[in-house]
Design an enzyme around this catalytic site. Sequence first.
Site, PDB file in Angstrom:
ATOM      1  N   HIS A  34       0.834  -1.204   0.000  1.00  0.00           N
ATOM      2  CA  HIS A  34       0.000   0.000   0.000  1.00  0.00           C
ATOM      3  C   HIS A  34       0.867   1.253   0.000  1.00  0.00           C
ATOM      4  CE1 HIS A  34      -3.235  -2.756   1.177  1.00  0.00           C
ATOM      5  NE2 HIS A  34      -4.075  -1.803   0.797  1.00  0.00           N
TER       6      HIS A  34
ATOM      7  N   LYS B 151      -0.746   4.902   4.764  1.00  0.00           N
ATOM      8  CA  LYS B 151      -1.656   3.972   5.434  1.00  0.00           C
ATOM      9  C   LYS B 151      -1.283   3.799   6.897  1.00  0.00           C
ATOM     10  CE  LYS B 151      -3.946  -0.461   4.816  1.00  0.00           C
ATOM     11  NZ  LYS B 151      -5.234   0.174   5.132  1.00  0.00           N
TER      12      LYS B 151
END
Length: 263
Positions: free
Chosen positions: A153, A157
């Site tokens: 990701h 995040k």
Amino acid sequence: MKRIIIAGPRGKMGSEAIKLVQSQEDMHLVACIDRRNNGRTLQDVEGLPNLEVPIFEDAVECFSEIEADILIELTVPEQGYKHTKAAMEHGIRPVVGTTGFTEEQLDELRWLASERKIGCIIAPNFAIGAVLMMKFSQIAAQYFPDVDIIEKHHDNKLDAPSGTAVKTAEMIKASREYKEQGHAKEKEIYPGARGADYDGMRIHSVRLPGLVAHQEVIFGSAGQTLTIKHDSINRNSFMEGIKLASDKVMEIEEVIYGLENVL
Ligand SMILES: NC(=O)c1ccc[n+]([C@@H]2O[C@H](COP(=O)([O-])OP(=O)(O)OC[C@H]3O[C@@H](n4cnc5c(N)ncnc54)[C@H](O)[C@@H]3O)[C@@H](O)[C@H]2O)c1
Ligand SMILES: O=C(O)C1=N[C@H](C(=O)O)CCC1
């Protein structure tokens, strides 16, 4: 007509969700919950659409003042849980994309839904392809018990492993016997090198600028490997799932955890 509140309108997901709601004839945006801009409307805030939709910093105030059917929750784990709980207490059905809720929080929400007889959908991943990746992995695990999950990701995040990786691991656990993987005497030279251990399988979290949301589930057995992979290239990939969940949440009186239970 479903009356919608969106939490996190300035976020990457929240701003896409506003466009989704605007594009649907049976959805109408009635308010937003933001950590800033209390008392203003969307049109007063730079970068937000030209809509006369009120913004509240306090979720309880929002749910008390505004008549709504659905909360689309897209913020951060701790606040997202509070918003979700408060929505249900005010008779508003949550569709939750926010990841990082604990097992205890999920149980609390399940209890609340059964008490109040109100629907709630919590989906760690709204992309249909990601849901299929999880389902295919669950099937593969029946034949290939050795598995590593690699999720990748963007570096903004907050939670690791991702909600998708946790859900994938839970689904795999449900379809195979416990297996301690790797060498019995293996040692990590650097802590964390082998990733997180969930039911013997390993989960690795990559965080880099440039990434959106990606996952590979790699199975290994004698002489072969099988890789099941999904990539979200942009956040539009999640909108079809939010729409599906918003339709479904109006028909249920319980918590559904995972979009695979809606498809
Ligand atoms: N389920 C899915 O398919 C899916 C897909 C993408 C992202 N997500 C999750 O959705 C959430 C949001 O992701 P994003 O990429 O839009 O993040 P983002 O950082 O772009 O946006 C987060 C939003 O939350 C708001 N926020 C932060 N703290 C807050 C607080 N205390 N009170 C109220 N609002 C607050 C921010 O102002 C911002 O608008 C994350 O939990 C992410 O993991 C889920
Ligand atoms: O961008 C994020 O953050 C995402 N989070 C979800 C997760 O934790 O699995 C889904 C994909 C995007």
